[in-house]
Write a protein that holds these residues in place. Sequence first.
Motif, short mmCIF file in Angstrom:
data_model
loop_
_atom_site.label_atom_id
_atom_site.label_comp_id
_atom_site.label_asym_id
_atom_site.label_seq_id
_atom_site.Cartn_x
_atom_site.Cartn_y
_atom_site.Cartn_z
N ALA A 35 55.88 39.67 39.60
CA ALA A 35 54.94 39.05 38.56
C ALA A 35 53.77 40.39 38.04
CB ALA A 35 54.11 38.14 39.50
N ILE A 36 53.40 41.10 38.97
CA ILE A 36 52.58 42.43 38.66
C ILE A 36 53.29 43.08 37.41
CG2 ILE A 36 51.59 44.50 39.17
CD1 ILE A 36 51.44 43.17 41.79
N ALA A 37 54.71 43.39 37.64
CA ALA A 37 55.47 44.31 36.51
C ALA A 37 55.27 43.37 35.09
CB ALA A 37 56.71 44.41 37.05
N GLU A 38 55.62 42.13 35.48
CA GLU A 38 55.69 41.07 34.04
C GLU A 38 54.64 41.27 33.21
OE1 GLU A 38 56.84 37.47 35.56
OE2 GLU A 38 59.06 37.75 35.96
N VAL A 39 53.31 41.23 33.85
CA VAL A 39 52.13 40.90 33.28
C VAL A 39 51.46 42.18 32.82
CG1 VAL A 39 49.64 40.19 33.62
CG2 VAL A 39 51.48 38.72 34.21
N THR A 40 51.51 43.42 33.61
CA THR A 40 50.87 44.71 33.60
C THR A 40 51.93 45.84 33.25
OG1 THR A 40 51.20 45.30 35.86
CG2 THR A 40 49.12 44.00 35.30
N GLY A 41 53.09 45.48 33.54
CA GLY A 41 53.74 46.88 33.12
C GLY A 41 53.66 47.89 34.42
N HIS A 42 53.04 47.77 35.53
CA HIS A 42 53.09 48.45 36.54
C HIS A 42 53.88 48.17 37.71
CE1 HIS A 42 49.66 50.20 34.40
NE2 HIS A 42 48.86 49.25 34.59
N THR A 43 54.28 49.36 38.22
CA THR A 43 55.10 48.86 39.62
C THR A 43 54.10 49.15 40.75
OG1 THR A 43 57.34 49.37 38.54
CG2 THR A 43 57.24 49.39 41.12
N PRO A 44 53.86 48.23 41.81
CA PRO A 44 52.69 48.53 42.60
C PRO A 44 53.16 49.25 43.92
CG PRO A 44 53.57 46.04 42.87
CD PRO A 44 54.20 46.57 41.42
N GLU A 45 52.38 49.80 44.32
CA GLU A 45 52.60 50.27 45.73
C GLU A 45 52.29 49.48 46.80
OE1 GLU A 45 50.51 53.71 48.58
OE2 GLU A 45 50.16 53.47 46.67
N LEU A 46 53.32 49.35 47.62
CA LEU A 46 53.26 48.35 48.87
C LEU A 46 52.48 49.18 50.01
CD1 LEU A 46 56.65 46.78 48.93
CD2 LEU A 46 54.66 46.16 47.78
N SER A 47 51.27 48.84 50.19
CA SER A 47 50.47 49.61 50.99
C SER A 47 49.95 49.14 52.30
CB SER A 47 49.17 50.31 50.11
OG SER A 47 48.23 50.95 50.79
N THR A 48 49.49 49.84 53.40
CA THR A 48 48.69 49.33 54.47
C THR A 48 47.28 50.31 54.55
OG1 THR A 48 49.82 50.76 55.82
CG2 THR A 48 50.96 48.71 55.50
N THR A 49 46.67 50.74 53.56
CA THR A 49 45.66 51.39 53.78
C THR A 49 44.40 50.62 53.80
OG1 THR A 49 45.88 51.66 51.28
CG2 THR A 49 46.54 53.49 52.82
N GLY A 50 43.33 51.22 54.00
CA GLY A 50 42.00 50.37 53.91
C GLY A 50 41.59 49.85 55.25
N GLY A 51 40.55 49.01 55.11
CA GLY A 51 39.87 48.43 56.34
C GLY A 51 40.73 47.21 56.82
N THR A 52 39.93 46.27 57.37
CA THR A 52 40.61 45.03 57.96
C THR A 52 40.27 43.97 56.75
OG1 THR A 52 38.60 44.36 59.23
CG2 THR A 52 40.40 45.95 60.31
N SER A 53 41.00 42.95 56.82
CA SER A 53 40.83 41.74 56.14
C SER A 53 41.17 40.26 56.94
CB SER A 53 41.48 41.58 54.73
OG SER A 53 42.83 41.34 55.12
N ASP A 54 40.91 38.99 56.49
CA ASP A 54 41.36 38.03 57.24
C ASP A 54 42.82 37.76 57.29
OD1 ASP A 54 38.78 37.41 57.97
OD2 ASP A 54 38.61 35.42 56.73
N ALA A 55 43.59 38.58 56.66
CA ALA A 55 45.09 38.65 56.82
C ALA A 55 45.32 38.91 58.06
CB ALA A 55 45.61 39.50 55.72
N ARG A 56 44.58 39.65 58.81
CA ARG A 56 44.80 39.96 60.35
C ARG A 56 44.97 38.69 61.24
NH1 ARG A 56 39.35 40.88 59.77
NH2 ARG A 56 37.79 40.33 61.67
N PHE A 57 44.24 37.56 60.80
CA PHE A 57 44.41 36.35 61.40
C PHE A 57 45.55 35.52 61.17
CE2 PHE A 57 39.76 36.93 61.41
CZ PHE A 57 39.61 37.60 62.45
N ILE A 58 45.72 35.64 59.73
CA ILE A 58 47.02 34.75 59.01
C ILE A 58 48.30 35.19 59.42
CG2 ILE A 58 47.70 33.95 56.76
CD1 ILE A 58 44.74 34.44 55.79
N LYS A 59 48.53 36.47 59.69
CA LYS A 59 49.68 37.16 59.92
C LYS A 59 50.32 36.46 61.27
CE LYS A 59 48.13 39.85 63.56
NZ LYS A 59 48.79 39.87 64.75
#
Length: 383
Positions: free
Chosen positions: A313-337
């Motif tokens: 979806a990102i490539a279709e709309v923006t033309g960019h190929t996103p990086e799959l990353s695990t950098t940064g701080g924490t988020s509520d995804a830590r519960f949802i996983k």
Amino acid sequence: MSPFRDPLPLAQALIRRASVTPADEGALDVLEQTLTALGFHCARLTFGAEAGRPPIANLYARRGRTGPNICFAGHTDVVPPGQGWSVPPFEAQVVGDHLYGRGAADMKGAIACFVAAVARLPASETSAGSISLLITGDEEGRALDGTQRVLDWLAERGETLDLCLVGEPTNPRHLGEMIKIGRRGSLNGRLRVLGSQGHVAYPHLADNPLPRLLSMLAAITARPLDEGSAHFQPSTLALTSIDVGNEATNVIPAEGRAAFNIRFNDLHTGAGLERWLRERFDEVGGAYELSVEVSGESFLTPPGRLSDAVSKAIAEVTGHTPELSTTGGTSDARFIKNACPVVEFGLVGQTMHKADERVPLADLEALTRIYLSVLRACLTIPC
């Protein structure tokens, strides 16, 4: 045509509610009214007061009863605005081609984009599966009475999420740059090394804790914790405080304290790191106290159908190929996983938590189109 197809009015309405954690100030009322008009059944959930904490408002909304249940998770609470704004932080002004306001990027703008994407779904595409939103007012705070409590409530009702997209501002510089497929864990440690007070002229009559404190800190900082893993950068340990509180120049203190934070990858667990810390401190010897708080374990959603759908979806709309990353701080995804596969993608985070937080109007439209594409893909082909 649905009046909710444009994300800007809803983003502005949300920003105009000064929902600084733990206050809601009607932000969830605004969202609930919009979602109800779009056919969602909304449940308002308040937690915290029963434990003597400030009450936290949360919202779970769902449209449809069949699977898969595609969930969007986010938060309407924001950090305090602080000083230095060129426009009032809660007026949601459009200046030039940007929307300004606290929460524009983190993350009221992304919530509005997802709602607008749902509004753009043709009726013929809404019968397959369900769409839900899990929105908390406790992400920027202690996260005790937000997402995890709502997930517990869902589990008690036997309701499941099949996949989840979290709208955190994942992009460092431009939209489409980065998807988060995991996060590092976070451990906060507080160390208290004990001795006995005495006169500096008679050190043999005292037990100076400071040399042991320094040796203990050296023991945990001398070497890197690891060299990283397939999807994670190396774990880091940062000292955040060393305190003695001794203003006298002729007194050996009775204790010394230190604090540190470990951001750890999937090679570690919080419990394993606590054992490692105690082993290192025990090797130095002497009396000490260690308290450890793990605010989240590391996790990874392996690249697959969900991240592929978002990347496409990102490539279709923006033309960019996103990086799959695990950098940064924490988020509520830590519960949802723990409930379902989860990835994060939202707006650009360059101004989040800063004065003059803002987002380009073009990014609001582009993100709406990306979310619409993801919804179409995941409602058609289970992710």
